[in-house]
Design a protein around this motif. Structure first.
Motif, PDB file in Angstrom:
ATOM      1  N   SER A  44     -24.441   8.239   0.224  1.00 42.17           N
ATOM      2  CA  SER A  44     -23.814   7.089   0.869  1.00 42.17           C
ATOM      3  C   SER A  44     -22.472   6.752   0.212  1.00 42.17           C
ATOM      4  CB  SER A  44     -24.750   5.881   0.828  1.00 42.17           C
ATOM      5  OG  SER A  44     -25.046   5.495  -0.500  1.00 42.17           O
ATOM      6  N   VAL A  45     -22.355   7.001  -1.091  1.00 43.12           N
ATOM      7  CA  VAL A  45     -21.085   6.774  -1.780  1.00 43.12           C
ATOM      8  C   VAL A  45     -20.053   7.802  -1.318  1.00 43.12           C
ATOM      9  CG1 VAL A  45     -19.932   6.783  -4.037  1.00 43.12           C
ATOM     10  CG2 VAL A  45     -22.168   5.685  -3.766  1.00 43.12           C
ATOM     11  N   GLU A  46     -20.492   9.031  -1.127  1.00 40.41           N
ATOM     12  CA  GLU A  46     -19.602  10.071  -0.605  1.00 40.41           C
ATOM     13  C   GLU A  46     -19.078   9.674   0.772  1.00 40.41           C
ATOM     14  OE1 GLU A  46     -17.422  13.444  -0.985  1.00 40.41           O
ATOM     15  OE2 GLU A  46     -18.925  12.837  -2.465  1.00 40.41           O
ATOM     16  N   TYR A  47     -19.972   9.178   1.602  1.00 44.28           N
ATOM     17  CA  TYR A  47     -19.590   8.701   2.934  1.00 44.28           C
ATOM     18  C   TYR A  47     -18.597   7.554   2.835  1.00 44.28           C
ATOM     19  CZ  TYR A  47     -20.132   5.692   7.031  1.00 44.28           C
ATOM     20  OH  TYR A  47     -19.895   4.856   8.099  1.00 44.28           O
ATOM     21  N   LEU A  48     -18.878   6.613   1.933  1.00 49.84           N
ATOM     22  CA  LEU A  48     -18.025   5.442   1.775  1.00 49.84           C
ATOM     23  C   LEU A  48     -16.604   5.840   1.398  1.00 49.84           C
ATOM     24  CD1 LEU A  48     -17.601   2.362   1.504  1.00 49.84           C
ATOM     25  CD2 LEU A  48     -18.452   2.547  -0.844  1.00 49.84           C
ATOM     26  N   PHE A  49     -16.463   6.702   0.410  1.00 43.84           N
ATOM     27  CA  PHE A  49     -15.129   7.095  -0.018  1.00 43.84           C
ATOM     28  C   PHE A  49     -14.447   8.013   0.996  1.00 43.84           C
ATOM     29  CE2 PHE A  49     -16.494   5.205  -3.906  1.00 43.84           C
ATOM     30  CZ  PHE A  49     -15.324   4.779  -4.515  1.00 43.84           C
ATOM     31  N   GLY A  50     -15.246   8.639   1.852  1.00 45.22           N
ATOM     32  CA  GLY A  50     -14.675   9.434   2.935  1.00 45.22           C
ATOM     33  C   GLY A  50     -13.952   8.591   3.968  1.00 45.22           C
ATOM     34  N   LEU A  51     -14.227   7.295   4.005  1.00 43.27           N
ATOM     35  CA  LEU A  51     -13.565   6.389   4.949  1.00 43.27           C
ATOM     36  C   LEU A  51     -12.144   6.041   4.517  1.00 43.27           C
ATOM     37  CD1 LEU A  51     -16.499   3.875   5.575  1.00 43.27           C
ATOM     38  CD2 LEU A  51     -15.755   5.732   7.088  1.00 43.27           C
ATOM     39  N   GLY A  52     -11.786   6.328   3.264  1.00 44.13           N
ATOM     40  CA  GLY A  52     -10.491   5.920   2.749  1.00 44.13           C
ATOM     41  C   GLY A  52     -10.502   4.457   2.329  1.00 44.13           C
ATOM     42  N   GLN A  53      -9.328   3.932   2.036  1.00 43.32           N
ATOM     43  CA  GLN A  53      -9.230   2.543   1.618  1.00 43.32           C
ATOM     44  C   GLN A  53      -9.586   1.622   2.791  1.00 43.32           C
ATOM     45  OE1 GLN A  53      -5.809   1.533  -0.954  1.00 43.32           O
ATOM     46  NE2 GLN A  53      -5.191   3.688  -0.816  1.00 43.32           N
ATOM     47  N   PHE A  54     -10.062   0.431   2.470  1.00 38.83           N
ATOM     48  CA  PHE A  54     -10.444  -0.489   3.529  1.00 38.83           C
ATOM     49  C   PHE A  54     -10.096  -1.921   3.151  1.00 38.83           C
ATOM     50  CE2 PHE A  54     -14.154   0.587   0.922  1.00 38.83           C
ATOM     51  CZ  PHE A  54     -14.559  -0.653   0.456  1.00 38.83           C
ATOM     52  N   SER A  55      -9.902  -2.738   4.166  1.00 37.96           N
ATOM     53  CA  SER A  55      -9.583  -4.152   3.942  1.00 37.96           C
ATOM     54  C   SER A  55     -10.820  -5.033   3.997  1.00 37.96           C
ATOM     55  CB  SER A  55      -8.566  -4.652   4.977  1.00 37.96           C
ATOM     56  OG  SER A  55      -9.093  -4.537   6.288  1.00 37.96           O
ATOM     57  N   PHE A  56     -11.932  -4.477   4.486  1.00 37.51           N
ATOM     58  CA  PHE A  56     -13.190  -5.220   4.545  1.00 37.51           C
ATOM     59  C   PHE A  56     -14.322  -4.215   4.636  1.00 37.51           C
ATOM     60  CE2 PHE A  56     -16.495  -7.988   6.258  1.00 37.51           C
ATOM     61  CZ  PHE A  56     -16.284  -9.150   5.520  1.00 37.51           C
ATOM     62  N   LEU A  57     -15.418  -4.503   3.937  1.00 39.78           N
ATOM     63  CA  LEU A  57     -16.559  -3.585   3.916  1.00 39.78           C
ATOM     64  C   LEU A  57     -17.716  -4.153   4.718  1.00 39.78           C
ATOM     65  CD1 LEU A  57     -17.858  -0.981   2.843  1.00 39.78           C
ATOM     66  CD2 LEU A  57     -18.652  -2.303   0.862  1.00 39.78           C
ATOM     67  N   GLY A  58     -18.296  -3.277   5.544  1.00 37.43           N
ATOM     68  CA  GLY A  58     -19.488  -3.645   6.298  1.00 37.43           C
ATOM     69  C   GLY A  58     -20.566  -2.603   6.125  1.00 37.43           C
ATOM     70  N   ALA A  59     -21.438  -2.517   7.102  1.00 37.52           N
ATOM     71  CA  ALA A  59     -22.563  -1.590   7.061  1.00 37.52           C
ATOM     72  C   ALA A  59     -22.115  -0.168   7.381  1.00 37.52           C
ATOM     73  CB  ALA A  59     -23.636  -2.041   8.047  1.00 37.52           C
TER      74      ALA A  59
END
Length: 243
Positions: A44-59
């Motif tokens: 799930s961390v790999e997936y999260l960082f695959g999204l790039g930078q973000f201004s807000f985090l959700g599910a």
């Protein structure tokens, strides 16, 4: 600007770090709690960082739509930066208030920026929130515990540091400690008025906790060296007299 946060992860080699903006409003209630709920496993961390930078985090998956705003991830379209040390994660954005680091032990850490970067298990923060689920009082408590450690445990158990205080400082350790204890932000006072003492140490501090993350079990500090040793290695290099 306010409540700016950074998210980071250490690669398995322990020598590289990936990091980037994770939005404003980065306090635990809005960001850290979501990391613990949805992004704790390596996949799930790999997936999260695959999204790039973000201004807000959700599910997970919310970036594709279908969720309310409070649970929707908003990527910026910018990739994360990559560096060679954890010391870089606060270097690209000014006035960062919160840091979240996923380390090589596959655990999240809450990093308090400041003169010292204080690294605390995120699960400990989760257990020490106030009645409104904010961590601000606990941050102050942790900073005071670091000051206490320097002038009590570290001073008493490290002969080299004791000699340093006695030969390099115009005031005794007890006089300095008394003055710092009276301040609201003692670590900043240490940095501003006792730079020799501050500069004696590496600018990272590791807070270790008991098994259920309820209590602080140890505060680990390194003497400043020419080259910073990554904190994921500090326990392995623990010698008893050097930390």
């Amino acid at each position: 600007m306010g409540d700016i946060s950074i998210i980071a992860r250490k690669f398995d080699d322990g020598k590289h770090v990936q990091y980037g903006w994770s939005g404003n409003g980065g306090y635990y209630k809005m960001l850290g709690s979501k990391l613990l709920e949805w992004y704790t496993e390596p996949e799930s961390v790999e997936y999260l960082f695959g999204l790039g930078q973000f201004s807000f985090l959700g599910a997970p998956g919310s970036e594709n739509g279908g969720y309310g705003w409070l649970f929707t991830t908003v990527p910026t379209g910018e990739p994360h930066w990559v560096g060679t040390t954890e010391r870089e994660i606060f270097s690209r954005i000014a006035f960062i208030d919160y840091g979240y680091l996923y380390d090589t032990d596959n655990k999240w850490y809450y990093v308090i920026p400041g003169p010292f970067r204080i690294k605390v298990p995120l699960e400990y923060i989760d257990k020490h929130l106030d009645e409104r689920s904010y961590e601000f009082d606990e941050r102050k408590h942790i900073e005071r515990e670091v000051i206490k450690h320097i002038f009590e445990d570290y001073y008493m158990n490290n002969a080299e540091f004791k000699t340093f205080i006695e030969t390099e400082m115009d005031e005794s350790e007890s006089d300095i400690y008394i003055k710092l204890k009276a301040e609201d932000f003692p670590i900043h006072e240490l940095f501003d008025h006792y730079k020799k003492v501050f500069s004696y140490f590496d600018d990272w501090v590791v807070i270790e906790t008991d098994k259920d993350n309820s209590e602080i079990s140890e505060i680990i500090m390194q003497k400043r060296a020419e080259e910073h040793v990554e904190t994921c290695l500090w326990r392995k290099s623990y010698s008893g007299n050097d930390l």
